[in-house]
Write a protein that holds these residues in place. Structure first.
Motif, PDB file in Angstrom:
ATOM      1  N   CYS A 122      56.071  53.066  28.660  1.00 34.89           N
ATOM      2  CA  CYS A 122      54.689  52.607  28.461  1.00 34.89           C
ATOM      3  C   CYS A 122      54.329  52.470  26.985  1.00 34.89           C
ATOM      4  CB  CYS A 122      53.718  53.577  29.133  1.00 34.89           C
ATOM      5  SG  CYS A 122      53.791  53.524  30.937  1.00 34.89           S
ATOM      6  N   ASN A 123      55.106  53.081  26.100  1.00 36.72           N
ATOM      7  CA  ASN A 123      54.825  53.005  24.665  1.00 36.72           C
ATOM      8  C   ASN A 123      55.581  51.873  23.980  1.00 36.72           C
ATOM      9  OD1 ASN A 123      53.129  55.348  24.641  1.00 36.72           O
ATOM     10  ND2 ASN A 123      54.970  56.626  24.764  1.00 36.72           N
ATOM     11  N   GLN A 124      56.344  51.110  24.758  1.00 34.24           N
ATOM     12  CA  GLN A 124      57.158  50.052  24.160  1.00 34.24           C
ATOM     13  C   GLN A 124      56.309  48.833  23.825  1.00 34.24           C
ATOM     14  OE1 GLN A 124      60.711  49.001  26.289  1.00 34.24           O
ATOM     15  NE2 GLN A 124      60.935  47.040  25.212  1.00 34.24           N
ATOM     16  N   SER A 125      56.302  48.463  22.553  1.00 38.20           N
ATOM     17  CA  SER A 125      55.587  47.262  22.121  1.00 38.20           C
ATOM     18  C   SER A 125      56.414  46.029  22.464  1.00 38.20           C
ATOM     19  CB  SER A 125      55.325  47.310  20.612  1.00 38.20           C
ATOM     20  OG  SER A 125      54.474  48.389  20.293  1.00 38.20           O
ATOM     21  N   SER A 126      55.738  44.949  22.784  1.00 43.93           N
ATOM     22  CA  SER A 126      56.436  43.713  23.117  1.00 43.93           C
ATOM     23  C   SER A 126      55.516  42.534  22.829  1.00 43.93           C
ATOM     24  CB  SER A 126      56.842  43.706  24.597  1.00 43.93           C
ATOM     25  OG  SER A 126      55.682  43.651  25.425  1.00 43.93           O
ATOM     26  N   ASP A 127      56.116  41.350  22.741  1.00 46.88           N
ATOM     27  CA  ASP A 127      55.297  40.136  22.725  1.00 46.88           C
ATOM     28  C   ASP A 127      55.641  39.232  23.901  1.00 46.88           C
ATOM     29  OD1 ASP A 127      57.700  38.952  22.008  1.00 46.88           O
ATOM     30  OD2 ASP A 127      57.061  38.378  19.995  1.00 46.88           O
ATOM     31  N   ARG A 128      56.608  39.676  24.727  1.00 45.59           N
ATOM     32  CA  ARG A 128      56.958  38.973  25.954  1.00 45.59           C
ATOM     33  C   ARG A 128      57.162  39.987  27.083  1.00 45.59           C
ATOM     34  NH1 ARG A 128      55.746  35.336  23.107  1.00 45.59           N
ATOM     35  NH2 ARG A 128      56.769  33.306  22.866  1.00 45.59           N
ATOM     36  N   ILE A 129      56.730  39.598  28.280  1.00 41.83           N
ATOM     37  CA  ILE A 129      56.929  40.400  29.479  1.00 41.83           C
ATOM     38  C   ILE A 129      57.513  39.480  30.546  1.00 41.83           C
ATOM     39  CG2 ILE A 129      55.838  41.840  31.237  1.00 41.83           C
ATOM     40  CD1 ILE A 129      53.615  42.431  29.195  1.00 41.83           C
ATOM     41  N   PHE A 130      58.563  39.936  31.202  1.00 45.63           N
ATOM     42  CA  PHE A 130      59.305  39.123  32.156  1.00 45.63           C
ATOM     43  C   PHE A 130      59.274  39.820  33.522  1.00 45.63           C
ATOM     44  CE2 PHE A 130      63.760  37.186  33.088  1.00 45.63           C
ATOM     45  CZ  PHE A 130      63.169  36.114  33.736  1.00 45.63           C
ATOM     46  N   PHE A 131      58.884  39.084  34.565  1.00 49.54           N
ATOM     47  CA  PHE A 131      58.800  39.688  35.891  1.00 49.54           C
ATOM     48  C   PHE A 131      59.079  38.641  36.957  1.00 49.54           C
ATOM     49  CE2 PHE A 131      54.552  38.573  34.351  1.00 49.54           C
ATOM     50  CZ  PHE A 131      54.081  37.721  35.350  1.00 49.54           C
ATOM     51  N   THR A 132      59.315  39.116  38.181  1.00 50.19           N
ATOM     52  CA  THR A 132      59.481  38.222  39.323  1.00 50.19           C
ATOM     53  C   THR A 132      58.439  38.577  40.375  1.00 50.19           C
ATOM     54  OG1 THR A 132      60.974  39.561  40.689  1.00 50.19           O
ATOM     55  CG2 THR A 132      61.968  38.278  38.922  1.00 50.19           C
ATOM     56  N   LEU A 133      58.115  37.587  41.203  1.00 46.09           N
ATOM     57  CA  LEU A 133      57.178  37.844  42.290  1.00 46.09           C
ATOM     58  C   LEU A 133      57.401  36.846  43.411  1.00 46.09           C
ATOM     59  CD1 LEU A 133      54.791  35.451  42.142  1.00 46.09           C
ATOM     60  CD2 LEU A 133      54.071  36.799  40.181  1.00 46.09           C
ATOM     61  N   THR A 134      56.955  37.239  44.592  1.00 49.66           N
ATOM     62  CA  THR A 134      56.864  36.317  45.716  1.00 49.66           C
ATOM     63  C   THR A 134      55.416  36.321  46.191  1.00 49.66           C
ATOM     64  OG1 THR A 134      57.464  38.047  47.311  1.00 49.66           O
ATOM     65  CG2 THR A 134      59.244  36.670  46.447  1.00 49.66           C
ATOM     66  N   CYS A 135      54.955  35.159  46.620  1.00 49.30           N
ATOM     67  CA  CYS A 135      53.556  35.015  47.051  1.00 49.30           C
ATOM     68  C   CYS A 135      53.427  35.222  48.554  1.00 49.30           C
ATOM     69  CB  CYS A 135      53.046  33.624  46.684  1.00 49.30           C
ATOM     70  SG  CYS A 135      53.013  33.300  44.920  1.00 49.30           S
ATOM     71  N   ARG A 136      52.247  35.625  48.954  1.00 49.13           N
ATOM     72  CA  ARG A 136      51.954  35.705  50.386  1.00 49.13           C
ATOM     73  C   ARG A 136      51.928  34.279  50.946  1.00 49.13           C
ATOM     74  NH1 ARG A 136      50.838  40.947  50.680  1.00 49.13           N
ATOM     75  NH2 ARG A 136      49.732  41.944  48.958  1.00 49.13           N
ATOM     76  N   HIS A 137      52.303  34.155  52.199  1.00 52.18           N
ATOM     77  CA  HIS A 137      52.445  32.832  52.804  1.00 52.18           C
ATOM     78  C   HIS A 137      51.068  32.319  53.258  1.00 52.18           C
ATOM     79  CE1 HIS A 137      54.749  29.536  54.370  1.00 52.18           C
ATOM     80  NE2 HIS A 137      54.236  29.676  55.568  1.00 52.18           N
ATOM     81  N   LYS A 138      50.328  31.769  52.303  1.00 51.00           N
ATOM     82  CA  LYS A 138      49.024  31.192  52.615  1.00 51.00           C
ATOM     83  C   LYS A 138      48.677  30.146  51.571  1.00 51.00           C
ATOM     84  CE  LYS A 138      46.346  34.716  50.121  1.00 51.00           C
ATOM     85  NZ  LYS A 138      45.271  35.727  50.249  1.00 51.00           N
ATOM     86  N   VAL A 139      47.754  29.264  51.894  1.00 51.51           N
ATOM     87  CA  VAL A 139      47.349  28.183  50.996  1.00 51.51           C
ATOM     88  C   VAL A 139      46.781  28.763  49.697  1.00 51.51           C
ATOM     89  CG1 VAL A 139      45.787  26.240  50.696  1.00 51.51           C
ATOM     90  CG2 VAL A 139      46.880  26.623  52.911  1.00 51.51           C
ATOM     91  N   GLY A 140      47.257  28.227  48.562  1.00 50.40           N
ATOM     92  CA  GLY A 140      46.716  28.616  47.269  1.00 50.40           C
ATOM     93  C   GLY A 140      47.184  29.952  46.747  1.00 50.40           C
ATOM     94  N   ALA A 141      48.238  30.536  47.349  1.00 50.33           N
ATOM     95  CA  ALA A 141      48.693  31.864  46.938  1.00 50.33           C
ATOM     96  C   ALA A 141      49.162  31.872  45.481  1.00 50.33           C
ATOM     97  CB  ALA A 141      49.806  32.343  47.855  1.00 50.33           C
ATOM     98  N   LEU A 142      49.957  30.875  45.085  1.00 44.79           N
ATOM     99  CA  LEU A 142      50.441  30.838  43.706  1.00 44.79           C
ATOM    100  C   LEU A 142      49.296  30.574  42.734  1.00 44.79           C
ATOM    101  CD1 LEU A 142      52.717  30.915  41.646  1.00 44.79           C
ATOM    102  CD2 LEU A 142      53.150  28.492  42.113  1.00 44.79           C
ATOM    103  N   VAL A 143      48.374  29.709  43.122  1.00 45.53           N
ATOM    104  CA  VAL A 143      47.206  29.444  42.274  1.00 45.53           C
ATOM    105  C   VAL A 143      46.429  30.736  42.042  1.00 45.53           C
ATOM    106  CG1 VAL A 143      45.004  28.232  42.125  1.00 45.53           C
ATOM    107  CG2 VAL A 143      47.020  27.043  42.992  1.00 45.53           C
TER     108      VAL A 143
END
Length: 278
Positions: free
Chosen positions: A185-206
């Protein structure tokens, strides 16, 4: 730089990965591995403390295999990044006639980054994939063979082309230094990289992107990958600007996690790419 004893990279010595490993782990004992699969396996077994992997090229985009390995491998985290300038040159045996080349060997990323050059100059040549750029040197058995390597490769008995043959001159690959463990939690950064999956519904990614906008977080990259065994479903790999050490940044990531079907934090680091290439 992290204090590491042993680090691994895609070998053999002379690959762009070996250059990145020396930049990211200048004091570590470095070991070459024949594939990214064996490299990740060595990391998880404890044979090495960290793995240096290419994640994205400014011409060819993401290295899909490594995206999948980052997602599939549990309890790993990227803490550092660097960029390596890619300077592809054609390599042949000394004395070869370039007009008679029939076989060209290299890593698929290198073949893709030189596609226009190859199509224009060697439209009839057979292209062969190797596990790394440096490995293609071992395939040069005659005057009709050529390879694509970095300008740092070569040696007695070989000849490099005078010109860089990449399709674009500003060609960089971004590498990540991946370790076992979890983010600090103390690590400074200027980029954060993550993955995700959206729920299966209209506009989930939006809805997910709206959380980033509402929190004032700028997205620098988004890549989709099919989810294995689930036809028609995709996972998103996203990089954003952000300092992970700030509580408000971690709170925004928590909001994302709660809004998504799945979420995995892959890394926090300082961007390795030159500013005009990011």
């Amino acid at each position: 730089m992290p204090d590491l004893r042993k680090a691994g990279y895609l070998g053999p010595e002379g690959t762009y990965s070996s250059i990145a490993a020396k930049k990211l782990c200048p004091k570590a004992e470095l070991s070459a591995y024949p594939s990214f699969f064996t490299l990740f396996a060595a990391l998880k077994s404890g044979a090495i403390d960290a793995a240096v992997i290419p994640i994205e090229n400014t011409l060819n985009g993401a290295v899909a295999q490594n995206l999948d390995l980052l997602q599939e491998t549990p309890d790993i985290f990227a803490r550092s990044a660097c960029a390596v300038k890619i300077t592809h040159r054609l390599i042949t045996l000394e004395g070869a006639d370039l007009s008679r080349i029939k076989h060209i060997w290299s890593h698929p990323q290198a073949l893709g980054q030189c596609a226009k050059f190859l199509a224009h100059n060697y439209p009839l040549a057979q292209l062969h994939e190797t596990a790394s750029t440096a490995e293609c040197i071992t395939k040069l058995n005659g005057f009709e063979d050529a390879g694509i390597v970095g300008e740092h490769c070569g040696g007695a008995g070989y000849k490099l082309s005078r010109e860089i043959i990449s399709d674009e001159p500003n060609n960089y690959t971004q590498f990540l230094l991946v370790e076992n463990g979890a983010p600090d939690c103390n690590q400074s950064s200027d980029r954060i990289f993550f993955t995700l999956t959206c729920r299966h519904k209209v506009g989930a990614l939006v809805g997910v992107l709206e959380i980033l906008r509402a929190c004032g977080i700028n997205m620098t990259e988004i890549e989709s990958r099919p989810i294995k065994g689930k036809t028609g479903e995709f996972r998103f790999f996203i990089e954003v600007e952000g300092d992970y050490s700030l509580p408000e940044t971690r709170a925004a990531l928590k909001r994302l996690e709660e809004a998504c079907k799945s979420f995995k934090l892959i890394g926090c680091y300082m961007c390795g790419l030159p500013k005009n290439e990011a």
